[in-house]
Every structure is written in C-alpha cells, then in structure tokens.
Scaffold this motif. Structure first.
Motif, mmCIF file in Angstrom:
data_model
loop_
_atom_site.group_PDB
_atom_site.id
_atom_site.type_symbol
_atom_site.label_atom_id
_atom_site.label_comp_id
_atom_site.label_asym_id
_atom_site.label_seq_id
_atom_site.Cartn_x
_atom_site.Cartn_y
_atom_site.Cartn_z
ATOM 1 N N GLY A 196 1.914 5.958 0.630
ATOM 2 C CA GLY A 196 2.110 4.654 1.261
ATOM 3 C C GLY A 196 1.798 3.620 0.193
ATOM 4 O O GLY A 196 1.428 3.987 -0.918
ATOM 5 N N HIS A 197 1.955 2.317 0.488
ATOM 6 C CA HIS A 197 1.501 1.343 -0.528
ATOM 7 C C HIS A 197 0.438 0.411 0.021
ATOM 8 O O HIS A 197 0.560 -0.134 1.111
ATOM 9 N N LEU A 198 -0.603 0.284 -0.798
ATOM 10 C CA LEU A 198 -1.786 -0.481 -0.401
ATOM 11 C C LEU A 198 -1.538 -1.984 -0.527
ATOM 12 O O LEU A 198 -2.128 -2.784 0.198
ATOM 13 N N ASP A 227 1.793 -3.847 9.022
ATOM 14 C CA ASP A 227 2.829 -2.810 9.097
ATOM 15 C C ASP A 227 3.337 -2.446 7.692
ATOM 16 O O ASP A 227 3.636 -1.298 7.406
ATOM 17 N N ASP A 228 3.446 -3.473 6.823
ATOM 18 C CA ASP A 228 3.985 -3.307 5.463
ATOM 19 C C ASP A 228 2.877 -3.555 4.442
ATOM 20 O O ASP A 228 2.676 -4.678 4.029
ATOM 21 N N ASP A 229 2.137 -2.581 4.007
ATOM 22 C CA ASP A 229 2.326 -1.223 4.439
ATOM 23 C C ASP A 229 0.967 -0.666 4.878
ATOM 24 O O ASP A 229 0.566 0.415 4.469
ATOM 25 N N GLY A 230 0.289 -1.495 5.750
ATOM 26 C CA GLY A 230 -0.929 -0.962 6.355
ATOM 27 C C GLY A 230 -0.613 0.313 7.121
ATOM 28 O O GLY A 230 -1.402 1.261 7.146
ATOM 29 N N GLY A 286 1.306 -2.235 -6.343
ATOM 30 C CA GLY A 286 2.428 -2.784 -7.111
ATOM 31 C C GLY A 286 3.801 -2.505 -6.537
ATOM 32 O O GLY A 286 4.800 -2.725 -7.208
ATOM 33 N N GLU A 287 3.871 -2.044 -5.261
ATOM 34 C CA GLU A 287 5.202 -1.789 -4.678
ATOM 35 C C GLU A 287 5.995 -3.093 -4.616
ATOM 36 O O GLU A 287 7.135 -3.160 -5.058
ATOM 37 N N GLU A 288 5.340 -4.121 -4.080
ATOM 38 C CA GLU A 288 6.045 -5.405 -3.907
ATOM 39 C C GLU A 288 6.332 -6.085 -5.253
ATOM 40 O O GLU A 288 7.186 -6.942 -5.350
ATOM 41 N N GLN A 289 5.591 -5.681 -6.267
ATOM 42 C CA GLN A 289 5.768 -6.264 -7.602
ATOM 43 C C GLN A 289 6.846 -5.506 -8.398
ATOM 44 O O GLN A 289 7.069 -5.778 -9.567
ATOM 45 N N ASN A 321 6.009 6.675 3.076
ATOM 46 C CA ASN A 321 5.905 5.969 4.362
ATOM 47 C C ASN A 321 5.751 4.484 4.130
ATOM 48 O O ASN A 321 4.774 4.042 3.547
ATOM 49 N N ASP A 322 6.709 3.713 4.612
ATOM 50 C CA ASP A 322 6.666 2.279 4.374
ATOM 51 C C ASP A 322 7.267 1.572 5.592
ATOM 52 O O ASP A 322 8.454 1.731 5.859
ATOM 53 N N ILE A 323 6.436 0.821 6.303
ATOM 54 C CA ILE A 323 6.841 0.090 7.519
ATOM 55 C C ILE A 323 7.202 1.104 8.615
ATOM 56 O O ILE A 323 8.370 1.362 8.900
ATOM 57 N N MET A 324 6.197 1.691 9.227
ATOM 58 C CA MET A 324 6.502 2.731 10.230
ATOM 59 C C MET A 324 5.557 2.697 11.425
ATOM 60 O O MET A 324 5.329 3.718 12.060
HETATM 61 ZN ZN LIG Z 1 6.646 -1.995 1.945
#
Ligand SMILES: [Zn+2]
Length: 450
Positions: free
Chosen positions: A133-135, A153-156, A185-188, A213-216
């Motif tokens: 997932g991404h923190l 949700d993104d991405d708790g 760094g996913e969003e970056q 898992n991203d936004i689920m």
């Molecule tokens: Zn995301």
C-alpha cells in the motif's frame, strides 16, 4: 404461462449453477479470514489521519506530524507483531536519499518504505509474495507539505490492509516468504515502489506475486451515489511490459495476448477470493490500471514480476486528492467518515486469503509443455514437479480461446495428461496443489517436441 415457464427454467438454471460450485476451504485460512477486524482497520486509519499530513515532502523528525512520524508508528506496529512471531517477522524502514527531480521532488529527501518480512519456514523455498500500500498522501496541490491531508482511503485503506494482514499472518507460518510493505512517494511519482522493485530485480528476489492496494475502502461513486460494497476491481496488464520484444513472437504464435503473468495472478485472485470471502465479487479489469493512470504495481511489472492493482469498484473524485472543504453543499476531502469498514474488511481478507493460499501452496510446475510431434485433435500435456513444496497433484486448467476465465479443471497425480480436446481450440495451464488444497499460480503451456 410462457412467462412462468421461463422464470421456472431460470430458477432451475440458477440452482444448477450453484450446484456446480463446490467450495472447499482450508480451515487455517478460513480462520485467519475471520480474524480480519473492521475495528482494527478503523483504528489504523484514524491514527494515520491524526498525523495531519503524510506528504512525502513533509516533516521527517516531528514526533507527531508528517511522514516521519507516520512511518515510525507503522514500524512500531510491525515490531509489536514481531514479538509474537517467534522471531520470524522482522521490520525495517528501508530508506534511500533522493535529490530534487524538478518534477514532484523539489528538495533532497530521505524516502522510506516501511516493510515487515515474514520469513518462510522452508529454507529451500525462496519464493516471495508481497502486499503493498502507500503511506504517503497529497492535497489538491501535490507540493503542499504543510497543511492537513487526511488520506483515509488514498491510501490509508491500503496501508491499513497491510498492517492488518501482518498482524494476523505473523502468528502463522508459511513455507514461502511474505513481505508487508507501505511505500512512500507514490503521489510524488511512484518513487518508493520504483526503489523497491529495482532493488528486487537487482538482487534477484524470487517474487511470484505483488498485490498492490490503493483506494479500496469505500465504494461510493460521486456521480451515482450508489453505495455497493460487494464488488472490487483487480487490474492486470495484458502485453507484458518486460522484454516485450522477446516475448511478442511467442504471444503472437500461440495467441497468448490474454495470458501474461499478471493475468494469471488476477484470475487466481478472483477464484481464491470468491472461495473465501462471502458477498464479494472480484471484477477483473483487463487493463494495467485505470484509464491513463498508474500505481505502485507498475514498477514491478516493468521489472518482469507478476503484479496487480486492487481498487474499489467506483471511485469518488470529490474525495480523492482534494483539500477538505465544503463547496455547493458537497464535503470534499479524503476523510475517515467516508470509509466503509465492512467493505475494507472484505478487501483486506481478499489479500489475506490469496497471500496465505500462495505462500502455503507448492511451487509452480516446471517446464509445462504441449506435445506437438503428431497432429491430432487431442492434447497431451507434460510438466516437471515444482522446485518447492510437495504437491499431492496437479490441476490442468482449460478454457475456450474466447473465454476470459478458466472453465474446466482436471486433477491428476501424474506429471502428464492426455485430454480429448484439441490444443488448436483451447488454452491450457497447469498448477500444483497440496493436501490442504492450496494451489500454485498456473503456468500456461509452451511447446514440446519441436
Ligand atoms: Zn493512491
């Protein structure tokens, strides 16, 4: 009258379909699935949101706010689970220093992926299965590193799923290794997953599956207001990104454009997920990611690993990458109150049952081939036992060339099988299966006897 008859026939047909489905669950996996707790997931997400922002450029040393505090908390969580795992779970923050890239990184940063490794019990089995997932998260402006960004949700959601799977699975042992990771760094620009996937490739990690898992955690379209927590999407690539030139000739010759590693993994996730999770339909999307968008599975598929993205069925764009505000009566922002923890429970359990089934299962059969010395209207498949684990036998999977899913499954204890179906008209694959019904990923047949 005619209508009544057709309704009766329909009911009969529905009954017939149900009668055809035999659900056999591994008791250990079933028990783990039951332990996935909506309350635990809620508490992880509330804690993550309380760090104010988890933007990758945010504070690294503030003990209460920013990405540094969030990753330290997550490491501490993993270390708590490690204490109960008899030393098999170990956790680290895997860091790398990044220079400004003149895109979404404008200053030197220490990027950190929080990962826990549950070492496999079989010393000869080097297979690795990953849940990711991404923190990190973002506001409307991805460079805003100071103001609040809840990112529930993104991405708790994905991060919470990773923690919950680690909590439950670290009390069990598996022959193969499982890695639980929340990257940064996913969003970056997919920085953390790129760092990890490149390292895995360089160090020859034997990764057989990555579940990204991203936004689920909240299925609630902003356009339709339909709230439906019974469907989840799995995205998988078609034409493999890795060594495309080399594999293209084989794909063209055998018509394997729908049978890459990621597709095999996606079909496996659907079959296993629907076996263990009630009231969840796994919807396969035969596309690498959503239209012109990306995620953390991409660096893995680019390095030749099987990786897919798990995402809610209908995204809500008033909540994604939005500053928290009210405009025209709409509450914008990715807030915890928008989450559906029962839905997140099912999607977390979807990950868990798949990771467990894969890591308990034997390795994939080796050198799966179709004999082509003689032209016949039947098919003779042969293969070698897997390098890892002890299968009790094998399933030969079969489907029509136009079918999206495997349609028939034949069991054998032998390492070859003759079927009265033409290799010209069907696709075939073979998977290993052990005593408790845990299957390996399927291997699509190549060619023998040429
Ligand atoms: Zn995301």
């Amino acid at each position: 009258m005619k209508k009544i008859i057709s309704i009766c026939m329909l009911l009969f047909f529905a009954d017939y379909l149900f009668a055809q489905t035999i659900i056999q669950r591994d008791a250990e996996i079933e028990q783990m699935v039951k332990e996935v707790s909506p309350d635990s997931l809620r508490s992880y997400i509330n804690t993550l949101v309380a760090f104010g922002t988890r933007n990758t450029l945010s504070a690294q040393t503030n003990p209460k706010r920013g990405i540094g505090a969030a990753r330290n908390w997550m490491l501490q969580k993993f270390n708590q689970f490690a204490k109960e795992s008899n030393g098999r779970l170990t956790a680290i923050i895997d860091t790398t220093t990044l220079q400004p890239d003149h895109k979404r990184v404008d200053t030197t940063i220490v990027l950190g992926n929080v990962m826990a490794t549950l070492k496999g019990t079989d010393a000869n089995d080097n297979r690795i299965f990953i849940i990711s997932g991404h923190l990190d998260n973002m506001r409307s402006n991805v460079m805003d590193r100071t103001n609040d960004a809840p990112g529930a949700d993104d991405d708790g959601s994905g991060t919470a799923a990773v923690i919950e799977c680690a909590r439950i699975m670290s009390k069990h042992s598996f022959p193969a290794t499982i890695i639980f990771v929340a990257v940064s760094g996913e969003e970056q620009g997919l920085l953390g997953s790129t760092f990890m996937a490149n390292k895995a490739k360089k160090e020859n990690w034997n990764i057989e599956a990555v579940l990204n898992n991203d936004i689920m955690g909240s299925n609630n379209s902003n356009e339709t207001n339909i709230i439906d927590n019974t469907k989840v999407r799995v995205f998988s690539e078609g034409l493999p990104a890795y060594e495309t030139e080399k594999t293209a000739a084989n794909i063209r010759a055998l018509g394997l454009e729908n049978d890459g590693k990621a597709r095999q993994l996606a079909r496996y996730i659907k079959e296993t997920g629907e076996r263990y999770i009630d009231n969840l339909q796994v919807v396969l999307i035969y596309r690498n990611d959503r239209f012109l968008r990306g995620g953390d599975h991409l660096p893995y598929v680019q390095n030749g690993f099987a990786a897919v993205r798990i995402t809610e069925m209908d995204e809500n764009f008033t909540r994604q990458h939005q500053d928290v505000r009210t405009e025209n009566g709409i509450l914008y922002g990715d807030l915890p109150e928008h989450m559906d923890y029962e839905y997140l429970r099912k999607n977390t359990a979807l990950n868990l049952c798949n990771l467990a089934n894969l890591a308990k299962g034997p390795g994939m059969p080796d050198s799966v081939k179709i004999e082509v010395k003689n032209l016949t209207n039947s098919t003779h498949l042969m293969w070698q036992p897997p390098l890892y684990g002890k299968p009790k036998g094998y399933y030969v999977l079969m489907r029509e060339t136009t079918s999206a899913f495997w349609q028939k499954k034949f069991f054998t204890t032998s390492t070859d099988m003759r079927l009265p179906y033409s290799k010209d008209n069907y696709f075939f694959a073979v998977q290993s299966v052990n005593e408790t019904g845990n299957e390996s990923l399927p291997v699509v047949s190549g060619i023998a006897g040429r």
